[in-house]
Scaffold this motif. Structure first.
Motif, PDB file in Angstrom:
ATOM      1  N   TYR A 282      60.520  50.873  70.050  1.00 51.63           N
ATOM      2  CA  TYR A 282      61.240  50.133  71.085  1.00 51.63           C
ATOM      3  C   TYR A 282      62.253  50.988  71.835  1.00 51.63           C
ATOM      4  N   ARG A 377      62.939  42.970  73.550  1.00 51.63           N
ATOM      5  CA  ARG A 377      61.560  43.010  73.072  1.00 51.63           C
ATOM      6  C   ARG A 377      61.547  43.171  71.535  1.00 51.63           C
ATOM      7  N   ASP A 380      62.323  39.811  70.060  1.00 46.20           N
ATOM      8  CA  ASP A 380      61.159  38.912  70.123  1.00 46.20           C
ATOM      9  C   ASP A 380      60.125  39.255  69.061  1.00 46.20           C
ATOM     10  N   ASN A 381      59.873  40.542  68.863  1.00 51.60           N
ATOM     11  CA  ASN A 381      58.776  40.966  67.989  1.00 51.60           C
ATOM     12  C   ASN A 381      59.175  41.107  66.524  1.00 51.60           C
ATOM     13  N   GLU A 382      60.380  41.616  66.281  1.00 46.70           N
ATOM     14  CA  GLU A 382      60.757  41.970  64.913  1.00 46.70           C
ATOM     15  C   GLU A 382      61.711  40.971  64.264  1.00 46.70           C
TER      16      GLU A 382
END
Length: 656
Positions: A282, A377, A380-382
């Motif tokens: 990221y 991001r 949101d993902n992790e």
């Protein structure tokens, strides 16, 4: 259980924050500096922190100084310790099922559990430091338990839980012993609510707080670090480092009894690879960094606490492109923040699992705007399995497209020149954005308005095909002539092109470079004469930000090799346009009076007016666009043909 809302009362700048609603995913607290965002998170964190020693509300430090007599009154016994934070949780399905299985489906009146924390330090009298409420029907629960016990509700004493337990013990029949034990436990807990509070609270989510001070330093003496841990005097910067060390599989005992420095370094390096790999997924700013650890003896030039030690831990960042290693705290603060957060979070995640609510104070404060998007991001993902509450004043750290996740924090008392009425001052939180626009001041609204501007700008440039022209006059002529050709049944400039004005020759290159951040775009440039910009355009080719074929020069469609867009018209036509546009505001130019040795029509007009009036090529362009019907029939076939070829060329560059 999930966090549903919280409310802070009489804590630092906060008199009464109001109920702050919390989303099941991310909740963003937006507000300017000094509005009280940090105070909100700190107060919430102390109600159930991952570090138990932090669960303290000290009235001398934290109670609003405008009512400092509170401390004297409490010490003198004139006032009780006040509640400072109210936290509302929502029970999950398994917890509701557990209540239903024990007390029946009618016992639970709603699925909210409320917990109040008072000023002071939790200890043996924890129930006095915290007050708890879960709305349950005692009558329904008792009746259900009595039936499970094997009796009729009318046969037993239901005046209190103790009375019920006593009457069950004296029941003349075959009562269920397990139910009797449950009733005794409820009576011993002080009631049904406290019984379930004690049952559920151990599994309640912990709060992990992280701010800019929780960042690793470049060097630490390991013995001093362990002494601070054992004495409970850890620095904020110690937590991510200790978390990282534990993540590597090395606990404090093992660290003290280490027999191999190589083994320790290998373990730390292994953990570093895991975290660095995660960060680099990221981290778009520089993909060529890695974290390196070393353990060595002190040197005479080291900081004083490290000179005589044989166990100094160095945390270094190696740049694999430029070479060399730098202590981590001397690198980009943004990278240090990101690495430190992932290190501390990874340890907390390993220890507490999903049962952690993350409270992040100004995350990404030192990050570039694009890197802030990378951080979102990452959220949101992790971090999708956690609730995340974070503060910011950056327009890049939230999306105006999701107003349901935005809460606005404001303190009107710091904006007013006169004292506000009682109850109106201090930090307040607004949950509904519709209310904000009429109540908040410009400073509070600034990040919201900026975010809206960014969103609107991105909406305006949603097209994948973007044509950059130097100025507004170019756009006026393109729009007008496209309309003329379409009236004649010919092809104008395709509406798939989004035409953007750079605002001058020197701004073309920066605009093209800016669009590189948005992948998948097809960018073309229409250039008037301007050799001073050639070098910068060449740089765009070299950086592969622009295709050579996508640079179209006006001179390609005119008789001369040097041309502005005005040279697409016949000279006498343009002279007539200038005369009409300026009218009596400027001397009339006679047809055929422009110097023939000046290839550029605009320069020739400037030569005629020299010393009498400054010529602006923007005025004729705007007049032409607004009064197109006056000129449409007088345009020459040569002009029509030139613009037709220009539009065909540009349309041929469209991305399919």
């Amino acid at each position: 259980m999930k966090l549903k809302s919280f409310r802070v009362i009489n804590f630092r700048s906060i008199r009464d924050s109001g109920h702050v609603e919390v989303e099941k995913g991310q909740t963003c607290l937006v507000g300017k500096n000094e509005s009280g965002k940090t105070a909100l998170l700190e107060a919430l964190y102390r109600t159930n922190p991952v570090v138990p020693e932090h669960a303290v509300f000290d009235p001398v430090v934290d109670y609003p100084k405008s009512d400092f007599t509170y401390i004297e009154d409490v010490e003198a016994g004139r006032r009780k310790a006040e509640e400072v934070v109210e936290v509302v949780y929502e029970l999950d399905k398994s917890e509701k099922d557990e209540i239903a299985a024990l007390c029946g489906k009618r016992a639970l009146l709603n699925d909210q559990m409320t917990r109040w924390t008072r000023y002071g330090t939790p200890g043996s009298g924890d129930d006095l430091h915290h007050v708890f409420r879960l709305e349950l029907s005692t009558a329904d629960a008792m009746n259900h338990l009595i039936r499970r016990f094997g009796a009729n509700p009318s046969q037993l004493n239901k005046s209190t839980w103790k009375a019920l337990a006593d009457s069950m013990a004296e029941f003349d029949g075959e009562g269920d012993v397990d139910v009797l034990d449950t009733v005794k436990e409820i009576a011993g807990a002080g009631g049904l609510s406290l019984y379930f509070y004690r049952m559920f609270w151990d599994d309640a989510p912990k709060f992990m707080y992280f701010n800019e001070y929780y960042q690793m330093t470049g060097a630490e003496n390991l013995d001093a670090l362990m002494e601070r841990e054992e004495s409970g005097n850890l620095k904020d910067s110690d937590y991510p480092l200790l978390g990282f060390i534990r993540l590597s599989g090395v606990n404090t005992t093992r660290l003290r009894q280490r027999t191999s420095t190589t083994d320790l370094i290998n373990r730390l390096t292994g953990a570093s690879h895991q975290i660095t790999d995660k960060v680099m997924q990221y981290w778009s700013q520089n993909k060529h960094l890695k974290v390196v650890f070393d353990v060595r003896e002190g040197n005479p030039d080291d900081p004083e606490e490290m000179r005589d030690s044989t166990s100094n831990l160095l945390v270094m960042i190696e740049d694999t492109v430029h070479g060399g290693q730098t202590p981590i705290d001397r690198r980009s603060r943004g990278f240090v923040w990101f690495f430190s957060f992932v290190a501390w979070y990874s340890h907390i995640r390993k220890e507490f699992g999903e049962g952690v609510i993350l409270l992040l104070d100004e995350p990404g404060l030192s990050l570039h705007g694009k890197a802030q998007h990378d951080l979102l991001r990452y959220f949101d993902n992790e971090l999708a399995e956690h609730q995340v509450v974070y503060t910011t004043h950056s327009p890049f750290m939230f999306s105006i497209d999701h107003p349901e996740s935005i809460r606005v924090v404001q303190d009107r008392s710091i904006d007013e020149t006169t004292r506000l009425p009682e109850g109106e001052g201090g930090t307040k939180v607004v949950n509904d954005l519709d209310e904000v626009w009429t109540t908040a001041n410009g400073d509070t609204l600034f990040p919201l308005l900026t975010a809206m501007g960014i969103e609107l700008w991105q909406m305006d440039i949603v097209s994948k095909n973007r044509l950059i022209v130097e100025g507004s006059s170019d756009k006026d002529y393109l729009d007008a002539m496209s309309s003329v050709l379409e009236r004649k049944g010919k092809s104008g400039l395709s509406r798939r092109w989004l035409v953007l004005q750079a605002g001058g020759k020197t701004k073309v290159s920066p605009i093209v470079s800016m669009f590189d951040a948005q992948k998948g775009l097809n960018v073309a440039v229409l250039l008037d004469v301007g050799t001073e910009n050639e070098g910068k355009i060449d740089d765009l080719y070299k950086k592969k930000l622009l295709k050579k074929s996508n640079v179209v020069r006006v001179s390609r469609f005119t008789p001369g090799t040097i041309a502005d867009i005005e040279d697409m018209f016949e000279r006498d036509f343009y002279v007539d346009l200038v005369n009409r546009a300026y009218g009596k505001d400027a001397p009339e130019i006679a047809p055929g009076s422009l110097q023939s040795n000046e290839p550029r029509t605009v320069k020739a007009v400037e030569g005629v007016w020299q010393g009498r009036r400054k010529f602006s090529h923007l005025r004729p362009a705007r007049y032409f666009a607004v009064n197109l019907d006056e000129f449409a029939d007088s345009l020459s076939e040569g002009t029509i043909s030139r613009f037709e070829k220009l539009f065909e060329t540009l349309n041929g560059l469209l991305k399919k």
